[in-house]
Write a protein that holds these residues in place. Sequence first.
Motif, short mmCIF file in Angstrom:
data_model
loop_
_atom_site.label_atom_id
_atom_site.label_comp_id
_atom_site.label_asym_id
_atom_site.label_seq_id
_atom_site.Cartn_x
_atom_site.Cartn_y
_atom_site.Cartn_z
N LYS A 453 0.84 -1.20 0.00
CA LYS A 453 0.00 0.00 0.00
C LYS A 453 0.87 1.25 0.00
CE LYS A 453 -4.24 1.21 2.36
NZ LYS A 453 -4.95 0.97 3.63
N GLN A 454 1.91 1.15 0.91
CA GLN A 454 2.84 2.28 1.02
C GLN A 454 3.51 2.54 -0.32
OE1 GLN A 454 5.58 1.44 4.10
NE2 GLN A 454 5.70 3.53 4.79
N LYS A 455 3.98 1.44 -0.92
CA LYS A 455 4.68 1.57 -2.22
C LYS A 455 3.75 2.19 -3.25
CE LYS A 455 8.19 -2.01 -2.20
NZ LYS A 455 8.45 -3.38 -2.59
N ARG A 456 2.48 1.69 -3.25
CA ARG A 456 1.50 2.22 -4.22
C ARG A 456 1.30 3.72 -4.01
NH1 ARG A 456 -1.34 -2.73 -3.80
NH2 ARG A 456 -2.70 -1.85 -2.21
N GLY A 457 1.21 4.13 -2.70
CA GLY A 457 1.02 5.54 -2.34
C GLY A 457 2.17 6.39 -2.85
N GLN A 458 3.41 5.82 -2.58
CA GLN A 458 4.61 6.57 -3.00
C GLN A 458 4.61 6.73 -4.51
OE1 GLN A 458 7.62 4.18 -1.27
NE2 GLN A 458 7.70 5.36 0.64
N LEU A 459 4.23 5.68 -5.21
CA LEU A 459 4.21 5.71 -6.67
C LEU A 459 3.21 6.75 -7.17
CD1 LEU A 459 5.72 3.91 -8.74
CD2 LEU A 459 3.56 2.72 -9.10
N LYS A 460 2.03 6.74 -6.49
CA LYS A 460 0.98 7.70 -6.86
C LYS A 460 1.50 9.12 -6.72
CE LYS A 460 -3.99 7.61 -6.20
NZ LYS A 460 -5.01 7.26 -5.21
N LYS A 461 2.17 9.35 -5.53
CA LYS A 461 2.72 10.70 -5.27
C LYS A 461 3.68 11.10 -6.37
CE LYS A 461 2.55 11.44 -0.33
NZ LYS A 461 3.33 11.21 0.89
N LYS A 462 4.58 10.16 -6.70
CA LYS A 462 5.60 10.42 -7.72
C LYS A 462 4.92 10.82 -9.03
CE LYS A 462 9.77 7.76 -6.87
NZ LYS A 462 10.42 6.51 -7.19
N LEU A 463 3.90 10.03 -9.41
CA LEU A 463 3.21 10.29 -10.68
C LEU A 463 2.56 11.66 -10.67
CD1 LEU A 463 1.63 6.80 -11.43
CD2 LEU A 463 3.40 7.99 -12.74
N MET A 464 1.93 11.99 -9.49
CA MET A 464 1.27 13.29 -9.36
C MET A 464 2.28 14.41 -9.56
SD MET A 464 -2.06 13.20 -7.98
CE MET A 464 -2.29 14.16 -6.51
N LYS A 465 3.44 14.23 -8.88
CA LYS A 465 4.49 15.25 -8.96
C LYS A 465 4.90 15.47 -10.41
CE LYS A 465 7.64 16.26 -5.23
NZ LYS A 465 8.73 15.72 -4.42
N ARG A 466 5.14 14.28 -11.10
CA ARG A 466 5.56 14.36 -12.51
C ARG A 466 4.53 15.14 -13.33
NH1 ARG A 466 7.41 8.59 -14.50
NH2 ARG A 466 9.01 8.38 -12.92
N LYS A 467 3.23 14.81 -13.06
CA LYS A 467 2.15 15.48 -13.80
C LYS A 467 2.21 16.98 -13.60
CE LYS A 467 -1.78 12.47 -14.53
NZ LYS A 467 -3.01 12.03 -13.89
N GLN A 468 2.40 17.36 -12.28
CA GLN A 468 2.44 18.80 -11.95
C GLN A 468 3.58 19.48 -12.68
OE1 GLN A 468 2.61 18.75 -7.74
NE2 GLN A 468 0.39 18.72 -7.48
N ILE A 469 4.77 18.80 -12.64
CA ILE A 469 5.95 19.40 -13.31
C ILE A 469 5.66 19.60 -14.79
CG2 ILE A 469 8.39 18.96 -13.96
CD1 ILE A 469 8.65 17.52 -11.22
N LYS A 470 5.07 18.54 -15.39
CA LYS A 470 4.75 18.62 -16.82
C LYS A 470 3.83 19.80 -17.11
CE LYS A 470 4.71 14.58 -19.78
NZ LYS A 470 3.93 13.40 -20.12
N LYS A 471 2.76 19.89 -16.23
CA LYS A 471 1.77 20.96 -16.39
C LYS A 471 2.46 22.32 -16.37
CE LYS A 471 -2.96 20.49 -14.83
NZ LYS A 471 -3.75 20.35 -13.60
N ARG A 472 3.36 22.47 -15.30
CA ARG A 472 4.06 23.76 -15.17
C ARG A 472 4.91 24.04 -16.40
NH1 ARG A 472 6.66 22.91 -9.77
NH2 ARG A 472 4.77 22.39 -8.66
N ALA A 473 5.60 23.00 -16.87
CA ALA A 473 6.50 23.17 -18.02
C ALA A 473 5.72 23.63 -19.26
CB ALA A 473 7.21 21.84 -18.33
N THR A 474 4.52 23.03 -19.47
CA THR A 474 3.73 23.41 -20.64
C THR A 474 3.23 24.85 -20.51
OG1 THR A 474 1.95 22.18 -19.59
CG2 THR A 474 2.90 21.15 -21.53
N LYS A 475 2.89 25.22 -19.19
CA LYS A 475 2.44 26.62 -18.96
C LYS A 475 3.55 27.60 -19.34
CE LYS A 475 -1.02 26.83 -15.37
NZ LYS A 475 -1.15 26.94 -13.92
N VAL A 476 4.81 27.29 -18.87
CA VAL A 476 5.95 28.19 -19.11
C VAL A 476 6.17 28.37 -20.60
CG1 VAL A 476 8.47 28.42 -18.81
CG2 VAL A 476 7.03 27.71 -16.90
N THR A 477 6.22 27.20 -21.34
CA THR A 477 6.49 27.29 -22.81
C THR A 477 5.36 28.03 -23.52
OG1 THR A 477 5.56 25.08 -22.95
CG2 THR A 477 7.95 25.23 -23.09
N ALA A 478 4.09 27.92 -22.99
CA ALA A 478 2.98 28.63 -23.61
C ALA A 478 3.18 30.13 -23.38
CB ALA A 478 1.67 28.20 -22.96
#
Length: 478
Positions: A453-478
């Motif tokens: 469960k813990q591992k799944r949680g950590q993975l979820k967090k990581k994915l969320m973080k990646r998504k946020q970074i991606k979102k921010r990056a697309t905002k900056v380039t826009a």
Amino acid sequence: MADFSSLGLSDWLVKQCTQLGINKPTPVQENCMPPILEGRDCMGCAKTGSGKTAAFVLPVVQKLSEDPYGIFCLVLTPTRELAYQIAEQFRVLGKPLGLKECIIVGGMDMVSQAMALSNQPHVVVATPGRLADHIRSSNTFSLRKIQFLILDEADRLLEQGCTDFTKDLETILGVVPAKRQTLLFSATLTDTLHDLKNIAMNKPFFWESKSETRTVEELDQRYILTPEKVKDAYLVHLIQTFTDEHDDWSIIVFTNTCKSCQVLTMMMREFNFPTICLHSMMKQKQRFANLAKFKASVFKLLIATDVAARGLDIPSVQVVINHNTPGLPKNYIHRVGRTARAGRNGVAITLVTQYDIHLVQSIEAQNHAKLKEYPVVEKEVLKILTQVNVTRRQCEIKLEATDFDEKKEINKRKQLILEGKDPDLEAKRKAELEKIRSHKKKFKQRIEESIQKQKRGQLKKKLMKRKQIKKRATKVTA
Ligand SMILES: Nc1ncnc2c1ncn2[C@@H]1O[C@H](COP(=O)(O)OP(=O)(O)OP(=O)(O)O)[C@@H](O)[C@H]1O
């Protein structure tokens, strides 16, 4: 070559041997009898069927005739059937002396055994468990003056197999005199040499037959490679072929459990083979009766567990079939040694599945002999495959409807009582252990689940973080 007189036997005993067809000593007899007659301890290792029994019976009978008293000799052996066979050799060879022998084995009446022991027999032949019971519970006989202690199949008596004799041996060794002659015999002594030397204390004379292989040359050793599901069809086919071709042949089939022994017996009877069985869940009287009928060739096919693997001397046995590959090379040696005895020919066929190939390799390595493939027309086997497997299933269902498994449970309880344990208490202990084990298992499962469960949680967090970074990056380039 020496004859029995030159080895030191009296004329009357040589005559007795001649009457039994024992004319010339075999190598184990020629080599071991003189030191025994000189008073030395002796360890004799010779192949199956080579006359080891007479190698110790004859010197004991000779010595007994010079100074007869009871109890003069104690023979220990691992199985009840073997005890009767050895006692018979003493009875026949010692007949002119009026030799009195007594057999002490489990499964027979203890009171009459106690009376026989108190009558001072010259020779006692026993299985360790029952003799130890008598020693612990009675003081009407003494083994303090025995001159000979003999361990036949000595390596089996000392190994800790499914029947462990060590405690009973301790009890027995505690009441026999230190000053005695100890004789140890087997076809497979060498593995346990060190332990055995501790029992035979007086610098024992050791003799081993010199030979590359540990099985006799007259034995044709074969194997058949078969899938587990086709094994029984091969068995039926082999027995059918042997019985069609030879009127006077007897066959022993060895299998690994009492239940398998019972099912195979029922199955072979369905195919009209005159079959009888021998295993440790049978009543002792039935065991003796079955063996007697097989020896007399009333039944030509014996299905047995390893209880029949050692020592039994049945000259009419021409074929041994191993329904399972023995796990230990020495068990293989004893099983196949039930045929090709005393210079006769014999065949041993082992049914080998793909999972047993390593066992065959270790048998070949220890035995220094290769097993050859046994030729079978596979088409003939496949023709009967369905019928054999259906018959087997029917027999299994029939057996399940009897109290066979229940009897097993009762026997287990009896064994616990004999070991001085309370079966109910043991069952409770087992149930508690089971409970603890199941708790532990659940606990482990829970921990594993929460880690996941813990591992799944950590993975979820990581994915969320990646998504946020991606979102921010697309905002900056826009
Ligand atoms: N000198 C002899 N000449 C001919 N036959 C003999 C002689 N000695 C013994 N025999 C016979 O050989 C057979 C095998 O003997 P025995 O049972 O003693 O073999 P063993 O070496 O103890 O075998 P195992 O290791 O299987 O117990 C018996 O039938 C016995 O009567």
